[in-house]
Design an enzyme around this catalytic site. Structure first.
Site, mmCIF file in Angstrom:
data_model
loop_
_atom_site.group_PDB
_atom_site.id
_atom_site.type_symbol
_atom_site.label_atom_id
_atom_site.label_comp_id
_atom_site.label_asym_id
_atom_site.label_seq_id
_atom_site.Cartn_x
_atom_site.Cartn_y
_atom_site.Cartn_z
ATOM 1 N N ALA A 109 0.861 -1.185 0.000
ATOM 2 C CA ALA A 109 0.000 0.000 0.000
ATOM 3 C C ALA A 109 0.902 1.241 0.000
ATOM 4 O O ALA A 109 2.100 1.136 0.246
ATOM 5 C CB ALA A 109 -0.879 -0.009 1.244
ATOM 6 N N GLN A 111 1.495 3.636 2.047
ATOM 7 C CA GLN A 111 2.304 3.860 3.252
ATOM 8 C C GLN A 111 2.850 2.543 3.828
ATOM 9 O O GLN A 111 3.040 2.412 5.042
ATOM 10 C CB GLN A 111 1.492 4.629 4.305
ATOM 11 C CG GLN A 111 1.324 6.105 3.961
ATOM 12 C CD GLN A 111 2.661 6.852 3.919
ATOM 13 O OE1 GLN A 111 3.614 6.498 4.605
ATOM 14 N NE2 GLN A 111 2.729 7.895 3.101
ATOM 15 N N SER A 112 3.117 1.587 2.960
ATOM 16 C CA SER A 112 3.622 0.279 3.392
ATOM 17 C C SER A 112 4.917 0.384 4.198
ATOM 18 O O SER A 112 5.882 1.032 3.774
ATOM 19 C CB SER A 112 3.860 -0.567 2.134
ATOM 20 O OG SER A 112 4.852 -1.550 2.367
ATOM 21 N N ASN A 113 4.938 -0.289 5.340
ATOM 22 C CA ASN A 113 6.171 -0.389 6.139
ATOM 23 C C ASN A 113 7.090 -1.466 5.580
ATOM 24 O O ASN A 113 8.312 -1.371 5.656
ATOM 25 C CB ASN A 113 5.841 -0.780 7.586
ATOM 26 C CG ASN A 113 4.787 0.116 8.194
ATOM 27 O OD1 ASN A 113 4.942 1.330 8.172
ATOM 28 N ND2 ASN A 113 3.709 -0.471 8.700
ATOM 29 N N THR A 115 7.709 -2.321 2.523
ATOM 30 C CA THR A 115 8.565 -1.920 1.399
ATOM 31 C C THR A 115 9.810 -1.178 1.900
ATOM 32 O O THR A 115 10.892 -1.349 1.335
ATOM 33 C CB THR A 115 7.805 -1.038 0.390
ATOM 34 O OG1 THR A 115 7.272 0.100 1.064
ATOM 35 C CG2 THR A 115 6.672 -1.819 -0.280
#
Ligand SMILES: *Cc1c(COP(=O)(O)O)cnc(C)c1O
Length: 399
Positions: A109, A111-113, A115
């Protein structure tokens, strides 16, 4: 901090792991305010002690969170001369994967953590990172007042600072379903891209990190000399892509198979209403069994659907949307414990746990096992960097 070294069960000890985390366990500390407010309200047995395990303090790399633990067991494959698992899950041909890897590719997504942790790892390994972010995943972007800020700050910015190439895809773009063309293009340019699925959960080795975390927690329980059962009777953890809770279930099962009296309840707290609970239960069961098989359990016999306990009452309006009750939980933890949660996962876990602390289930458990004291563990899986992209004054407006 651990006084004695962590002893891993034999099978798990044999699986190659590349150390990303600190060499000591991530810390566990009490949540004193939550503990006393819980016991004041109950003013009877069982007494409940609430602790948190700080997976956000587990590693020296950027924005530590639960993904680094999973990645520890994936790096040996990434770095091998002929990696086994680098293809996209939709890759058709049976051709062997050509090493050596030059680029890590993953998705998430906006705001993916996850990645960010993959990008930081790539840099640490001297590789390139390509991060695919999907505008349509969840409701964070949709409900953001300042969409430009949501698309460029928080974890997006950190990915860029880390030197990852960031590609942002529109809702409905075929790439959001199948990134194989992106990988093929990299191959055609002479790169060797290694694909890590979102959250690393579909990766065959993705749940091992949290099986090891279970061993770490049991080790810490012993050094803490907890009241009551001497264990964390309830463990609350976020369930997104599912291999964190799946790995924990497998790891605790391995250690509980030796006939210890009461079993821990691992509660996976869902954070998205998109898919039904049964979908997540199936996935978590399969991740737990896959890890279980690798660490020496008999998967079908030893891990049952009964071991998978998911909580879906606190998913809110959408993935990535901070509903007003979840915002209260986030603020309560901040103002009473000085612990900052993330708006997507851990705040929903905290909200669920606060609800459970008032519920009969915990006292029933205490009664069942004759305990006057129950220990509860909240696993803080990280993710605070996303908070910077959220405007809490508007993001609490329900979808
Ligand atoms: C990815 C993530 C989770 C969910 O873990 P899964 O293994 O995908 O279920 C929880 N918390 C944070 C902060 C995360 O980044």
């Amino acid at each position: 901090m651990a006084k004695t070294p962590l002893q891993l069960p034999e099978k798990l000890a044999q699986i190659p792991r590349y150390p990303i985390l600190y060499p000591h366990p991530s810390p566990i500390h009490p949540l004193l305010s939550l503990t006393s407010s819980t016991n004041n309200r109950l003013h009877k047995t069982p007494q409940i002690s609430v602790f948190t395990k700080r997976e956000d303090h587990s590693a020296p790399l950027a924005c530590a969170g639960n993904k680094y633990r999973k990645l520890e067991y994936i790096v040996p494959d990434i770095c091998s001369k002929s990696p086994k698992y680098g293809h996209h899950e939709h890759h058709q041909e049976a051709d062997p994967f050509p090493g050596p890897v030059t680029t890590l590719v993953t998705e998430g997504a906006i705001q993916s953590n996850h990645t960010v942790q993959v990008a930081a790892l790539a840099k640490k390994l001297g590789l390139k990172a390509l991060v695919l972010l999907h505008r349509g995943t969840g409701g964070g972007l949709r409900t953001a007042r300042d969409k430009h800020a949501f698309l460029s700050t928080g974890n997006v910015q950190i990915n860029r600072v880390l030197g990852a190439e960031v590609q942002i895809y529109a809702e409905g773009d075929p790439m959001t379903e199948d990134a194989e063309p992106v990988l093929q293009e990299l191959f055609s340019k002479g790169e060797v891209p290694y694909w890590i699925p979102g959250g690393a959960s579909l990766h065959p080795l993705g749940a091992l990190g949290y099986a090891r975390a279970a061993v770490e927690i049991v080790h810490q329980e012993k050094e803490m000399s907890l009241h009551g059962s001497g264990k964390f009777d309830f463990v609350f953890v976020a369930c997104g892509s599912g291999s964190t809770v799946g790995g924990l279930i497998a790891g605790f099962k391995l250690l509980e198979n030796d006939g210890m009296s009461c079993t821990r309840r691992i509660i996976g707290v869902l954070n998205s209403p998109t898919k039904p609970k049964t979908y997540h239960e199936q996935r978590v069961l399969s991740f737990a069994r896959r890890a279980g098989g690798l660490i020496g359990l008999e998967p079908e016999r030893d891990i049952k659907m009964l071991d998978v306990r998911l909580e879906d009452r606190f998913v809110g309006t959408a993935y990535g949307v901070l509903d007003s009750e979840t915002k209260v939980a986030l603020e309560t933890m901040a103002q009473n414990e000085s612990v900052i949660l993330d708006p997507v996962y851990t705040a929903k876990v905290a909200r669920a746990m606060m609800h459970w602390l008032q519920e009969k289930e915990i006292s029933n458990y205490a009664e069942e096992y004759g305990l006057e004291h129950v220990n509860v563990l909240f696993i803080h899986t990280g993710g605070q960097a996303a908070l910077g992209a959220y405007d809490l004054d508007v993001h609490n407006q329900d979808d």
